[in-house]
Design a protein around this motif. Structure first.
Motif, PDB file in Angstrom:
ATOM      1  N   TRP A 197       2.820 -11.262  -0.219  1.00 14.61           N
ATOM      2  CA  TRP A 197       1.440 -11.235   0.274  1.00 14.61           C
ATOM      3  C   TRP A 197       0.931  -9.827   0.075  1.00 14.61           C
ATOM      4  CZ3 TRP A 197      -1.121 -15.418   2.459  1.00 14.61           C
ATOM      5  CH2 TRP A 197      -0.333 -16.551   2.728  1.00 14.61           C
ATOM      6  N   SER A 198      -0.267  -9.734  -0.490  1.00 11.23           N
ATOM      7  CA  SER A 198      -0.863  -8.406  -0.517  1.00 11.23           C
ATOM      8  C   SER A 198      -1.618  -8.233   0.791  1.00 11.23           C
ATOM      9  CB  SER A 198      -1.795  -8.263  -1.727  1.00 11.23           C
ATOM     10  OG  SER A 198      -2.718  -9.304  -1.742  1.00 11.23           O
ATOM     11  N   VAL A 199      -1.480  -7.060   1.353  1.00  8.38           N
ATOM     12  CA  VAL A 199      -2.029  -6.817   2.681  1.00  8.38           C
ATOM     13  C   VAL A 199      -2.921  -5.591   2.638  1.00  8.38           C
ATOM     14  CG1 VAL A 199      -0.045  -7.824   3.821  1.00  8.38           C
ATOM     15  CG2 VAL A 199      -0.054  -5.391   3.347  1.00  8.38           C
ATOM     16  N   THR A 200      -3.772  -5.492   3.623  1.00  7.15           N
ATOM     17  CA  THR A 200      -4.587  -4.296   3.761  1.00  7.15           C
ATOM     18  C   THR A 200      -4.327  -3.676   5.125  1.00  7.15           C
ATOM     19  OG1 THR A 200      -6.406  -5.538   4.694  1.00  7.15           O
ATOM     20  CG2 THR A 200      -6.420  -5.230   2.326  1.00  7.15           C
ATOM     21  N   GLY A 201      -4.505  -2.392   5.207  1.00  4.50           N
ATOM     22  CA  GLY A 201      -4.282  -1.690   6.463  1.00  4.50           C
ATOM     23  C   GLY A 201      -4.267  -0.205   6.229  1.00  4.50           C
ATOM     24  N   PRO A 202      -3.923   0.554   7.247  1.00  5.94           N
ATOM     25  CA  PRO A 202      -3.848   2.012   7.092  1.00  5.94           C
ATOM     26  C   PRO A 202      -2.719   2.381   6.141  1.00  5.94           C
ATOM     27  CG  PRO A 202      -2.936   1.331   9.197  1.00  5.94           C
ATOM     28  CD  PRO A 202      -3.566   0.123   8.600  1.00  5.94           C
ATOM     29  N   ASP A 203      -2.850   3.531   5.489  1.00  2.91           N
ATOM     30  CA  ASP A 203      -1.836   3.948   4.522  1.00  2.91           C
ATOM     31  C   ASP A 203      -0.501   4.142   5.217  1.00  2.91           C
ATOM     32  OD1 ASP A 203      -3.787   3.818   2.733  1.00  2.91           O
ATOM     33  OD2 ASP A 203      -3.611   5.883   1.984  1.00  2.91           O
ATOM     34  N   LEU A 204       0.524   3.495   4.684  1.00  4.91           N
ATOM     35  CA  LEU A 204       1.866   3.556   5.264  1.00  4.91           C
ATOM     36  C   LEU A 204       2.878   3.650   4.129  1.00  4.91           C
ATOM     37  CD1 LEU A 204       1.587   0.684   7.905  1.00  4.91           C
ATOM     38  CD2 LEU A 204       1.913   3.094   8.418  1.00  4.91           C
ATOM     39  N   ALA A 205       4.055   4.166   4.473  1.00  2.00           N
ATOM     40  CA  ALA A 205       5.111   4.265   3.468  1.00  2.00           C
ATOM     41  C   ALA A 205       5.844   2.931   3.355  1.00  2.00           C
ATOM     42  CB  ALA A 205       6.082   5.373   3.856  1.00  2.00           C
ATOM     43  N   ALA A 206       6.467   2.726   2.209  1.00  2.00           N
ATOM     44  CA  ALA A 206       7.267   1.501   2.035  1.00  2.00           C
ATOM     45  C   ALA A 206       8.451   1.533   2.988  1.00  2.00           C
ATOM     46  CB  ALA A 206       7.747   1.412   0.598  1.00  2.00           C
ATOM     47  N   GLY A 207       8.862   0.360   3.426  1.00  2.00           N
ATOM     48  CA  GLY A 207      10.001   0.279   4.344  1.00  2.00           C
ATOM     49  C   GLY A 207       9.596   0.247   5.798  1.00  2.00           C
ATOM     50  N   PRO A 242       4.281   0.592  -0.579  1.00  2.00           N
ATOM     51  CA  PRO A 242       3.463   1.378   0.362  1.00  2.00           C
ATOM     52  C   PRO A 242       1.997   0.946   0.311  1.00  2.00           C
ATOM     53  CG  PRO A 242       4.020   2.659  -1.573  1.00  2.00           C
ATOM     54  CD  PRO A 242       4.825   1.405  -1.663  1.00  2.00           C
ATOM     55  N   ILE A 243       1.346   1.073   1.417  1.00  2.00           N
ATOM     56  CA  ILE A 243      -0.098   0.821   1.436  1.00  2.00           C
ATOM     57  C   ILE A 243      -0.798   2.091   0.967  1.00  2.00           C
ATOM     58  CG2 ILE A 243      -2.074   0.204   2.854  1.00  2.00           C
ATOM     59  CD1 ILE A 243      -0.306  -1.299   4.686  1.00  2.00           C
ATOM     60  N   THR A 244      -1.374   2.011  -0.227  1.00  2.00           N
ATOM     61  CA  THR A 244      -2.159   3.146  -0.711  1.00  2.00           C
ATOM     62  C   THR A 244      -3.538   2.622  -1.031  1.00  2.00           C
ATOM     63  OG1 THR A 244      -1.279   2.690  -2.902  1.00  2.00           O
ATOM     64  CG2 THR A 244      -0.233   4.445  -1.672  1.00  2.00           C
ATOM     65  N   ASN A 245      -4.522   3.391  -0.649  1.00  2.00           N
ATOM     66  CA  ASN A 245      -5.923   2.977  -0.791  1.00  2.00           C
ATOM     67  C   ASN A 245      -6.156   1.635  -0.100  1.00  2.00           C
ATOM     68  OD1 ASN A 245      -6.464   5.248  -2.359  1.00  2.00           O
ATOM     69  ND2 ASN A 245      -5.715   4.185  -4.180  1.00  2.00           N
ATOM     70  N   GLY A 246      -5.401   1.416   0.969  1.00  2.00           N
ATOM     71  CA  GLY A 246      -5.664   0.225   1.767  1.00  2.00           C
ATOM     72  C   GLY A 246      -4.983  -1.036   1.280  1.00  2.00           C
ATOM     73  N   ARG A 247      -4.159  -0.929   0.199  1.00  2.00           N
ATOM     74  CA  ARG A 247      -3.520  -2.151  -0.286  1.00  2.00           C
ATOM     75  C   ARG A 247      -2.017  -1.966  -0.425  1.00  2.00           C
ATOM     76  NH1 ARG A 247      -6.903  -5.861  -1.391  1.00  2.00           N
ATOM     77  NH2 ARG A 247      -5.272  -7.170  -2.291  1.00  2.00           N
ATOM     78  N   GLY A 248      -1.273  -2.950   0.047  1.00  2.00           N
ATOM     79  CA  GLY A 248       0.187  -2.920  -0.081  1.00  2.00           C
ATOM     80  C   GLY A 248       0.698  -4.332  -0.180  1.00  2.00           C
ATOM     81  N   ARG A 249       2.013  -4.453  -0.162  1.00  2.00           N
ATOM     82  CA  ARG A 249       2.592  -5.793  -0.279  1.00  2.00           C
ATOM     83  C   ARG A 249       3.733  -5.980   0.703  1.00  2.00           C
ATOM     84  NH1 ARG A 249       1.674  -8.439  -5.240  1.00  2.00           N
ATOM     85  NH2 ARG A 249       3.790  -9.139  -5.496  1.00  2.00           N
ATOM     86  N   ILE A 250       3.805  -7.175   1.267  1.00  2.00           N
ATOM     87  CA  ILE A 250       4.933  -7.526   2.119  1.00  2.00           C
ATOM     88  C   ILE A 250       5.498  -8.841   1.601  1.00  2.00           C
ATOM     89  CG2 ILE A 250       4.018  -6.404   4.177  1.00  2.00           C
ATOM     90  CD1 ILE A 250       3.228  -9.157   5.199  1.00  2.00           C
ATOM     91  N   ARG A 251       6.658  -9.164   2.108  1.00  2.00           N
ATOM     92  CA  ARG A 251       7.284 -10.428   1.717  1.00  2.00           C
ATOM     93  C   ARG A 251       7.465 -11.272   2.977  1.00  2.00           C
ATOM     94  NH1 ARG A 251       9.688 -12.191  -2.888  1.00  2.00           N
ATOM     95  NH2 ARG A 251      11.251 -13.798  -2.553  1.00  2.00           N
ATOM     96  N   LEU A 252       6.878 -12.451   2.960  1.00  2.00           N
ATOM     97  CA  LEU A 252       6.955 -13.358   4.108  1.00  2.00           C
ATOM     98  C   LEU A 252       7.147 -14.775   3.597  1.00  2.00           C
ATOM     99  CD1 LEU A 252       4.231 -12.455   6.769  1.00  2.00           C
ATOM    100  CD2 LEU A 252       6.638 -12.827   7.172  1.00  2.00           C
ATOM    101  N   ASP A 253       8.045 -15.500   4.225  1.00  2.00           N
ATOM    102  CA  ASP A 253       8.280 -16.897   3.848  1.00  2.00           C
ATOM    103  C   ASP A 253       8.540 -17.049   2.351  1.00  2.00           C
ATOM    104  OD1 ASP A 253       7.911 -17.554   6.420  1.00  2.00           O
ATOM    105  OD2 ASP A 253       5.836 -18.202   6.208  1.00  2.00           O
ATOM    106  N   ASP A 254       9.324 -16.113   1.818  1.00  2.00           N
ATOM    107  CA  ASP A 254       9.756 -16.205   0.432  1.00  2.00           C
ATOM    108  C   ASP A 254       8.615 -16.106  -0.573  1.00  2.00           C
ATOM    109  OD1 ASP A 254      11.877 -16.203  -1.235  1.00  2.00           O
ATOM    110  OD2 ASP A 254      11.811 -18.362  -1.603  1.00  2.00           O
ATOM    111  N   THR A 255       7.558 -15.444  -0.191  1.00  2.00           N
ATOM    112  CA  THR A 255       6.526 -15.166  -1.188  1.00  2.00           C
ATOM    113  C   THR A 255       5.905 -13.815  -0.856  1.00  2.00           C
ATOM    114  OG1 THR A 255       4.596 -16.032  -2.319  1.00  2.00           O
ATOM    115  CG2 THR A 255       4.661 -16.288   0.064  1.00  2.00           C
TER     116      THR A 255
END
Lengths: 153, 359
Positions: free
Chosen positions: A124-134, A109-122
């Motif tokens: 990436w930490s991402v920033t954005g509005p707070d969102l739930a995982a999934g 989940p994006i908490t405090n503006g930081r979350g993680r996604i998986r792209l191209d088998d690695t």
């Protein structure tokens, strides 16, 4: 001797110098000698016409050569910067930019503006509005440092 | 020879060439050049033909922005359960922000390598040996997470870290092999035991089923036999009834005819028999005559009285059949053997009792 040779060859000495510079550019590419070589060839062309006139001294020829070298370099840069000369792979070696527009699932989940996604088998930490995982997110922007994501409705 | 102005011209040309040499920068694909103006970073040059202002600007560092492979050298790691294993890895990273990669970190490659090594130690040190050997994916992911987070300020991205090889000490490998072998032997023995157990159960079940089927067969056979006997009795009863009805409707002499015929047939059968010929003949002859006389009297009596039909019928039918079967003619001769033999065939005997006394 050298001066005598140049005097004997007349305007052709400029062509010889120009072609020699172009050949050197081919041997050691760097887009540097090519402009000077082109300037020498242009001076040689003008010399063919003006060689016998009194004011066409070697000093003037050298000055013209120096000016032409700068002018042709600038013109060449302008020409090679034109849009139709751009790469057909503009995102080559631009890993961040190449991800813009891709969608991915938020693995953490994006908490405090930081979350993680998986792209191209690695990861990436991402920033954005707070969102739930999934949640599905789209990469909106690459700041040069971080991926900014936005939720996909 | 040369005037001052001539020297200036020559110097000018040389200067222009030098300026061009310093100002034209061609950046190849896969690289970024940082530009420093008076030593301070100002911009990054993209691939292609670039001009910088000579004298005040210079190229700072030439950053390779292609993804790079970095070998992480083998090192000893102590696991959580105190096993000492040797592990090496390979890391992939890519410069995403050339300026940061150029100026935030002094020796990028060495930094990434050392960071990865220390994190391999801490991640693998927090796991048991068994976990270590079977959970490489988890190790790789944890490593990537930690290291990627750490290198973020350097403008690079670690895209993956893979543990290449994990080598436990030789004696540990040997005992692991022994353990595996024992495990497999255990499974084999269990399977074998299970197999023989199942086989025995199946065999016993087969025997049980066979016994049940046999018993059922016997039961069925007994039922059918009983039925057959019932049917036989019924048929006999019906036959005697029919004969008695026929006699009631017809002449008494018919009975005599039947009886006489049966007796003579029986005599013929006895006569042809090998063993009893000589002894039996005279006795049977007297018995036959006596029986005939008795039956005749009996029939007359019955018809004279006009009694029930069943009684005479039984009387008449049974003697011919029973007589030959009785081996000793003596008994038959003495007390009208007809009665005794009739009882043995299962035909109702009560009707005979009166006849015997009357005779």
């Amino acid at each position: 001797m050298m001066a005598a040779l140049i005097l004997d060859l007349g305007p052709w000495s400029w062509f010889i110098l120009g072609l020699a510079l172009l050949a050197a550019e081919l041997a050691v590419p760097g887009m540097f000698l090519i402009w000077i070589g082109l300037a020498a060839i242009v001076v040689g062309g003008i010399s063919l016409i003006l060689w016998d006139l009194a004011f066409w001294s070697w000093q003037l020829q050298l000055v013209l050569f120096a000016i032409l070298a700068i002018a042709i370099t600038l013109a060449g840069r302008r020409y090679f910067d034109r849009p139709d000369n751009s790469s057909d792979e503009p995102l080559l070696n631009r890993r961040g930019e190449s991800l813009v527009g891709r969608t991915a699932t938020l693995k953490e989940p994006i908490t405090n503006g930081r979350g993680r996604i998986r792209l191209d088998d690695t990861w990436w930490s991402v920033t954005g509005p707070d969102l739930a995982a999934g949640m599905t997110v789209r990469v909106a922007e690459w700041t040069g440092n971080e991926l900014i994501v936005e939720p996909v409705a | 020879m040369l005037a001052g102005s001539d020297i200036v011209v020559i110097a000018l040309v040389a200067f222009v060439v030098l300026v061009l040499f310093a100002g034209i920068k061609t950046v190849p694909q896969g690289y970024r050049y940082t530009v420093e103006r008076f030593g301070r970073y100002t911009r990054t040059l993209d691939p292609g033909l670039n001009l910088i202002v000579p004298f005040i600007e210079r190229v700072g560092s030439r950053m390779n922005v292609m993804e790079q492979v970095l070998d992480i050298p083998r090192q000893e790691v102590i696991t959580k359960d105190n096993a000492s294993v040797a592990a090496d890895a390979v890391a992939f990273y890519q410069v995403l922000n050339p300026a940061q990669a150029a100026y935030q970190i002094a020796n990028l490659e060495q930094a990434v390598q050392n960071l990865t090594m220390t994190n391999i130690r801490s991640v693998m040190g927090s796991m048991d040996l068994d976990e270590l050997l079977s959970n490489r994916d988890i190790i790789n992911e944890r490593l990537l997470r930690v290291v990627d987070e750490a290198v973020h300020p350097w403008g690079i991205k670690v895209t993956r870290i893979e543990i290449k090889d994990i080598q436990p000490p030789a004696d540990l490998v040997a005992s692991m092999a022994r353990q595996m072998k024992a495990e497999r032997e255990k499974r084999a023995q269990i399977l074998e035991a299970e197999g023989s157990r199942n086989a025995q159960i199946l065999r016993a079940e087969g025997a049980k089923q066979a016994a049940v089927l046999q018993a059922e067969g016997e039961r069925e056979a007994a039922f059918r036999e009983a039925e057959a006997r019932e049917r036989l009795a019924e048929a006999e009863a019906k036959a005697t009834q029919m004969v008695s009805v026929a006699i009631a409707a017809g002449d008494v002499n018919a009975i005599n005819y039947f009886v006489a015929q049966k007796y003579t047939e029986a005599m013929a059968a006895i006569g042809t028999a090998n063993n009893a010929k000589i002894v039996l003949m005279p006795m049977e002859a007297s018995a036959l005559i006596g029986s005939l006389g008795g039956i005749g009297a009996l029939a007359r009596e019955v018809f004279g009285e006009g009694g029930d039909a069943a009684a005479p019928a039984t009387r008449r039918v049974t003697p011919p059949r029973s007589k030959p079967s009785t081996t000793g003619g003596t008994t038959g001769g003495m007390t009208g053997g007809t009665g005794a033999s009739a009882s043995s065939t299962g035909v109702p005997i009560n009707p005979f009792d009166p006849t015997r006394t009357e005779r």
